[in-house]
Design a protein around this motif. Structure first.
Motif, mmCIF file in Angstrom:
data_model
loop_
_atom_site.group_PDB
_atom_site.id
_atom_site.type_symbol
_atom_site.label_atom_id
_atom_site.label_comp_id
_atom_site.label_asym_id
_atom_site.label_seq_id
_atom_site.Cartn_x
_atom_site.Cartn_y
_atom_site.Cartn_z
ATOM 1 N N PHE A 171 101.630 90.118 22.521
ATOM 2 C CA PHE A 171 102.125 88.998 21.711
ATOM 3 C C PHE A 171 102.074 89.354 20.219
ATOM 4 O O PHE A 171 103.005 89.067 19.466
ATOM 5 N N GLU A 172 100.990 89.986 19.811
ATOM 6 C CA GLU A 172 100.867 90.411 18.411
ATOM 7 C C GLU A 172 101.971 91.403 18.056
ATOM 8 O O GLU A 172 102.549 91.353 16.964
ATOM 9 N N ALA A 173 102.285 92.317 19.001
ATOM 10 C CA ALA A 173 103.359 93.287 18.765
ATOM 11 C C ALA A 173 104.699 92.578 18.609
ATOM 12 O O ALA A 173 105.517 92.950 17.753
ATOM 13 N N GLN A 174 104.932 91.543 19.428
ATOM 14 C CA GLN A 174 106.166 90.768 19.313
ATOM 15 C C GLN A 174 106.232 90.064 17.949
ATOM 16 O O GLN A 174 107.289 89.997 17.318
ATOM 17 N N PHE A 175 105.101 89.524 17.515
ATOM 18 C CA PHE A 175 105.038 88.860 16.206
ATOM 19 C C PHE A 175 105.386 89.849 15.091
ATOM 20 O O PHE A 175 106.193 89.545 14.203
ATOM 21 N N ASN A 176 104.792 91.032 15.139
ATOM 22 C CA ASN A 176 105.039 92.030 14.096
ATOM 23 C C ASN A 176 106.490 92.500 14.099
ATOM 24 O O ASN A 176 107.099 92.702 13.038
ATOM 25 N N ASP A 177 107.058 92.678 15.293
ATOM 26 C CA ASP A 177 108.466 93.071 15.393
ATOM 27 C C ASP A 177 109.364 91.989 14.809
ATOM 28 O O ASP A 177 110.346 92.281 14.112
ATOM 29 N N TYR A 178 109.022 90.729 15.104
ATOM 30 C CA TYR A 178 109.821 89.622 14.600
ATOM 31 C C TYR A 178 109.772 89.571 13.070
ATOM 32 O O TYR A 178 110.787 89.354 12.401
ATOM 33 N N CYS A 179 108.599 89.803 12.522
ATOM 34 C CA CYS A 179 108.450 89.760 11.067
ATOM 35 C C CYS A 179 109.244 90.866 10.377
ATOM 36 O O CYS A 179 109.624 90.731 9.204
ATOM 37 N N GLN A 180 109.490 91.952 11.082
ATOM 38 C CA GLN A 180 110.285 93.034 10.508
ATOM 39 C C GLN A 180 111.746 92.648 10.356
ATOM 40 O O GLN A 180 112.478 93.218 9.545
ATOM 41 N N ASN A 181 112.190 91.692 11.162
ATOM 42 C CA ASN A 181 113.601 91.304 11.174
ATOM 43 C C ASN A 181 113.778 89.805 10.980
ATOM 44 O O ASN A 181 114.737 89.215 11.474
ATOM 45 N N ILE A 182 112.862 89.187 10.262
ATOM 46 C CA ILE A 182 112.871 87.735 10.113
ATOM 47 C C ILE A 182 114.125 87.278 9.365
ATOM 48 O O ILE A 182 114.579 87.916 8.421
ATOM 49 N N GLY A 183 114.707 86.195 9.836
ATOM 50 C CA GLY A 183 115.924 85.671 9.229
ATOM 51 C C GLY A 183 115.634 84.554 8.255
ATOM 52 O O GLY A 183 114.477 84.261 7.917
ATOM 53 N N ASP A 184 116.704 83.906 7.817
ATOM 54 C CA ASP A 184 116.572 82.830 6.837
ATOM 55 C C ASP A 184 115.812 81.630 7.395
ATOM 56 O O ASP A 184 115.212 80.862 6.638
ATOM 57 N N GLU A 185 115.850 81.453 8.721
ATOM 58 C CA GLU A 185 115.175 80.304 9.329
ATOM 59 C C GLU A 185 113.667 80.504 9.426
ATOM 60 O O GLU A 185 112.939 79.591 9.820
ATOM 61 N N GLY A 186 113.197 81.699 9.094
ATOM 62 C CA GLY A 186 111.767 81.957 9.179
ATOM 63 C C GLY A 186 111.292 81.988 10.624
ATOM 64 O O GLY A 186 112.046 82.286 11.547
ATOM 65 N N GLY A 187 110.032 81.664 10.805
ATOM 66 C CA GLY A 187 109.457 81.654 12.145
ATOM 67 C C GLY A 187 108.240 80.760 12.182
ATOM 68 O O GLY A 187 107.732 80.326 11.138
ATOM 69 N N THR A 188 107.766 80.489 13.384
ATOM 70 C CA THR A 188 106.614 79.597 13.547
ATOM 71 C C THR A 188 105.738 80.094 14.683
ATOM 72 O O THR A 188 106.243 80.529 15.730
ATOM 73 N N LEU A 189 104.445 80.032 14.464
ATOM 74 C CA LEU A 189 103.486 80.348 15.513
ATOM 75 C C LEU A 189 102.751 79.067 15.887
ATOM 76 O O LEU A 189 102.217 78.378 15.014
ATOM 77 N N MET A 190 102.743 78.772 17.164
ATOM 78 C CA MET A 190 102.014 77.611 17.679
ATOM 79 C C MET A 190 100.798 78.078 18.460
ATOM 80 O O MET A 190 100.915 78.965 19.317
ATOM 81 N N CYS A 281 101.992 76.600 12.635
ATOM 82 C CA CYS A 281 101.990 77.280 11.339
ATOM 83 C C CYS A 281 103.300 78.054 11.170
ATOM 84 O O CYS A 281 103.580 78.980 11.936
ATOM 85 N N SER A 282 104.085 77.676 10.179
ATOM 86 C CA SER A 282 105.358 78.360 9.914
ATOM 87 C C SER A 282 105.176 79.446 8.857
ATOM 88 O O SER A 282 104.231 79.410 8.057
ATOM 89 N N ARG A 296 95.449 80.182 10.997
ATOM 90 C CA ARG A 296 95.938 78.932 10.421
ATOM 91 C C ARG A 296 96.407 77.966 11.514
ATOM 92 O O ARG A 296 96.111 76.763 11.462
ATOM 93 N N ALA A 297 97.135 78.494 12.499
ATOM 94 C CA ALA A 297 97.584 77.648 13.607
ATOM 95 C C ALA A 297 96.381 77.131 14.398
ATOM 96 O O ALA A 297 96.373 75.988 14.865
#
Length: 319
Positions: A171-190, A281-282, A296-297
Motif C-alpha cells: 500500500f505504501e508503494a502504491q501511495f508513493n507511485d501515486y505521488c509521483q504522478n499526482i494530478g490536479d485533483e490531488g489525492g486522499t488517504l483514509m 487526510c488529503s 494525520r489520517a
C-alpha cells in the motif's frame, strides 16, 4: 581369410561397437534431458526444418507429429499473439548477426486452449561457404509452472494473507507511485478502523473473527472508488487511497462506506454489528511522506473514536 578380409571384418566390428556406443550415448542424453524437462533442438536455416532430439514438439503445443511438421513456420504459428513479434525478432537478430545468442522467454498456445511459457536459447553452429548461417542448435524448456510460482510469490509478497487486500508495504508503494504522478485533483488517504471488532474475537474465537474481518475487508473494497487502492494496515485497521481531494466527493464516499456497514455480519449462528471510524487526510504535493499522511489520517480517525465512533472526520492542524 586373407589379410584384407581380416581388416574389413575388424573395421565392421569397430563400426558396430561405435554405433552401439553412439546409441547408448543418445539414450543416456535423452534420459538426462527428459528428466530435466529440457528439449534439445536443431534448425536447418535454409529449409526451416526443426529436429527435436529428445522430445516431440507436440508435448508443448499438444500437436502430434502426424498433424504438424516440425518447421520454423509452424513454430511461428503457435506463438502467442502478444509474444510473436518479440520472439521472431529475437531469433532473426541472431540469424542476421546482430546478437551472438538467441535467449528469450515467450508464450505458446496449446491445443487445449492453455498458454505455456517457454524459455528458448540457441546459437549458430555452422555457416555455409558464403558465411550465411546454416545450422542453429539450442534448447527450450517449459517454465509455465515456474512462472505460476513466481506469480503466487509476488502476490504473497504484496497481498495481505487473510483479506487479499494490499499489505502495508504494498500500500505504501502504491501511495508513493501515486505521488509521483499526482494530478490536479490531488489525492486522499483514509484511515479506517473497525468499531466493536475486538469483542468478536474474545467472545466467538479467532475463526469467527477472521471470517468477519474478511467480510469487512470485502465490504470496504466493494465500496471503494474504481481507481482507489485499498490495503490492510494491520489488525482491524485499513487504509484507502483515493485519487481526488474534493471535500464533497470525499464526504459522499465516507457516507457510502458507513451505510454499507448498517447491516450486521453473519457467520454460522453468529450475527454481529460492526461500524467504521474514518479519518480523512488529503494531499496535493508530489513528495508527500507516507508515514506523515497516514499519521494525520490516524489522528482524524481517533477524533471520531473520541466523539462516539461510526463517523468520519477530516484532518486539520488542530485534530
Amino acid at each position: 581369410m586373407d589379410e584384407s578380409d581380416k581388416i574389413i571384418a575388424q573395421l565392421r566390428e569397430k563400426n558396430r561397437q561405435l554405433t552401439h556406443q553412439l546409441q547408448d550415448t543418445k539414450n543416456l542424453l535423452n534420459i538426462t534431458l527428459n528428466d530435466s524437462g529440457l528439449v534439445l533442438w536443431e534448425q536447418h536455416i535454409p529449409s526451416g526444418r526443426l529436429s527435436l532430439y529428445n522430445s516431440e514438439y507436440g508435448k508443448i503445443c499438444g500437436i502430434s507429429a502426424t498433424k504438424q511438421e516440425a518447421l520454423y513456420e509452424n513454430w511461428k504459428s503457435n506463438l502467442h499473439p502478444e509474444d510473436k513479434e518479440l520472439a521472431i525478432k529475437a531469433f532473426d537478430s541472431m540469424i542476421h548477426g546482430h546478437s551472438d545468442e538467441y535467449n528469450i522467454e515467450y508464450r505458446m498456445l496449446h491445443q487445449d486452449g492453455s498458454t505455456r511459457w517457454i524459455k528458448d536459447r540457441g546459437t549458430v553452429q555452422q555457416y555455409d561457404d558464403d558465411n550465411h548461417p546454416l545450422r542453429v542448435i539450442g534448447t527450450h524448456i517449459d517454465v509455465t509452472q515456474l512462472r505460476l510460482d513466481q506469480h503466487r510469490l509476488s502476490k504473497l509478497a504484496h497481498q495481505d494473507n487473510l483479506t487479499g487486500l494490499l499489505n502495508r508495504h504494498a500500500f505504501e508503494a502504491q501511495f508513493n507511485d501515486y505521488c509521483q504522478n499526482i494530478g490536479d485533483e490531488g489525492g486522499t488517504l483514509m484511515f479506517i478502523d473497525l468499531d466493536k471488532f475486538k469483542p468478536i474475537n474474545d467472545q466467538h474465537g479467532h475463526t469467527a473473527g477472521d471470517h468477519i474481518l474478511k467480510a469487512c475487508a470485502a465490504q470496504i473494497q466493494n465500496n471503494s472508488p474504481a481507481h482507489g487502492k485499498c490495503g490492510r494496515i494491520g489488525g482491524d485497521e485499513f487504509a484507502l487511497l483515493v485519487p481526488y481531494s474534493e471535500p464533497q466527493k470525499l464526504q459522499q464516499l465516507c457516507l457510502q462506506l458507513l451505510k454499507s456497514f448498517d447491516q450486521p455480519f453473519k457467520y454460522n449462528h453468529i450475527e454481529v454489528a460492526v461500524s467504521l471510524s474514518i479519518g480523512v487526510c488529503s494531499f496535493h504535493r508530489h513528495n508527500e511522506d507516507f508515514s506523515q499522511i497516514l499519521h494525520r489520517a490516524d489522528q482524524a480517525m481517533y477524533q471520531v473514536k473520541h466523539n462516539g465512533k461510526s463517523n468520519f472526520s477530516f484532518w486539520n492542524a488542530k485534530s
